[in-house]
Design an enzyme around this catalytic site. Structure first.
Site, PDB file in Angstrom:
ATOM      1  N   HIS A  29       0.958  -1.081   0.232  1.00 17.91           N
ATOM      2  CA  HIS A  29       0.128   0.198  -0.120  1.00 17.91           C
ATOM      3  C   HIS A  29       1.560   1.057   0.186  1.00 17.91           C
ATOM      4  CE1 HIS A  29      -3.048   3.204   0.805  1.00 17.91           C
ATOM      5  NE2 HIS A  29      -2.560   3.289   2.344  1.00 17.91           N
ATOM      6  N   HIS A  51       3.552   7.389   4.819  1.00 18.27           N
ATOM      7  CA  HIS A  51       2.665   8.150   5.378  1.00 18.27           C
ATOM      8  C   HIS A  51       2.065   7.916   6.504  1.00 18.27           C
ATOM      9  CE1 HIS A  51       0.626   5.484   2.545  1.00 18.27           C
ATOM     10  NE2 HIS A  51      -1.024   5.884   3.483  1.00 18.27           N
ATOM     11  N   GLU A  55       1.522   7.062  12.676  1.00 24.81           N
ATOM     12  CA  GLU A  55       0.086   6.230  12.389  1.00 24.81           C
ATOM     13  C   GLU A  55       0.098   4.553  13.210  1.00 24.81           C
ATOM     14  OE1 GLU A  55      -3.982   6.118  10.533  1.00 24.81           O
ATOM     15  OE2 GLU A  55      -3.236   8.240  10.752  1.00 24.81           O
ATOM     16  N   ASP A  56       0.316   3.546  12.418  1.00 25.21           N
ATOM     17  CA  ASP A  56       0.935   2.663  12.213  1.00 25.21           C
ATOM     18  C   ASP A  56       1.549   1.432  13.055  1.00 25.21           C
ATOM     19  OD1 ASP A  56      -1.859   2.631  11.228  1.00 25.21           O
ATOM     20  OD2 ASP A  56      -1.021   2.182   8.969  1.00 25.21           O
ATOM     21  N   ASP A 108      -2.758   8.570  -1.369  1.00 27.22           N
ATOM     22  CA  ASP A 108      -3.550   7.198  -0.121  1.00 27.22           C
ATOM     23  C   ASP A 108      -5.220   6.560  -0.910  1.00 27.22           C
ATOM     24  OD1 ASP A 108      -3.305   5.643   2.017  1.00 27.22           O
ATOM     25  OD2 ASP A 108      -4.969   7.283   2.660  1.00 27.22           O
TER      26      ASP A 108
END
Length: 179
Positions: A29, A51, A55-56, A108
């Site tokens: 991704h 990106h 966050e992840d 995205d």
């Protein structure tokens, strides 16, 4: 300063073992998002690769800076990172304040909206996400130029090209055409 290939390796390590909503290794991704940003230079490609990293994963903006990621790339990553308690619609509006972050989020969104990916989701989730991404495009796309949006979607999700006229109006006539 890091090269794109070094940033790709960093992203690959950070997202190792993660899969997306359809069970594909997550690195695919972020690489697809980055590919959509190639017309805009290495900085945006790096931002595309990173990106979702804050966050992840356990990476922070400070760790990225310490690892040699250019400060502007880190700013863009921070701009597209979810903030606790912030509604998605508000996040999208906040992103449009930064033209580079807008392009990252457009890429995205385009990848998340690919028909071949959506087809692998359960129908209720597919419909919910399609509506969410369509609503986001209604805010994101007008914040960029038609040419920039078109450049990204041609690479990441050509199925979205049909929506360009809905958002921007019909393409203008070629130079020298009648007015």
């Amino acid at each position: 300063m890091k090269s794109v290939s070094e940033v790709d390796s960093l992203a690959e390590g950070a997202h190792a073992g993660q899969v997306d909503k359809i069970g594909v290794p997550y690195i695919e991704h972020v690489r697809a998002v980055a590919a959509g940003l190639t017309p805009f230079g290495d900085g945006l490609v790096m931002a595309g690769l990173l990106h979702d990293i804050v966050e992840d994963t356990d990476w922070t903006a400070e760790k990225l800076l310490a690892a040699g990621i250019p400060p502007r790339v880190v700013e863009i990553v921070e701009a597209v990172t979810n903030q606790p308690g912030m509604a998605y619609e508000e996040k999208i509006r906040r992103i449009t304040a930064d033209s580079s972050a807008t392009l990252v989020k457009i890429s995205d969104n385009a990848h998340n909206s690919r028909p071949d990916r959506a087809a692998q989701l359960l129908p209720d989730k597919r419909e919910r996400l399609a509506a969410k991404y369509r609503t986001a495009r209604a805010t994101l796309w007008p914040a960029a130029s038609r040419a920039d949006v078109e450049a990204i979607v041609r690479i990441v999700n050509p199925a979205l090209l049909a929506e360009l006229d809905e958002v921007f109006g019909p393409s203008s006539a070629p130079a020298g055409g009648s007015a």
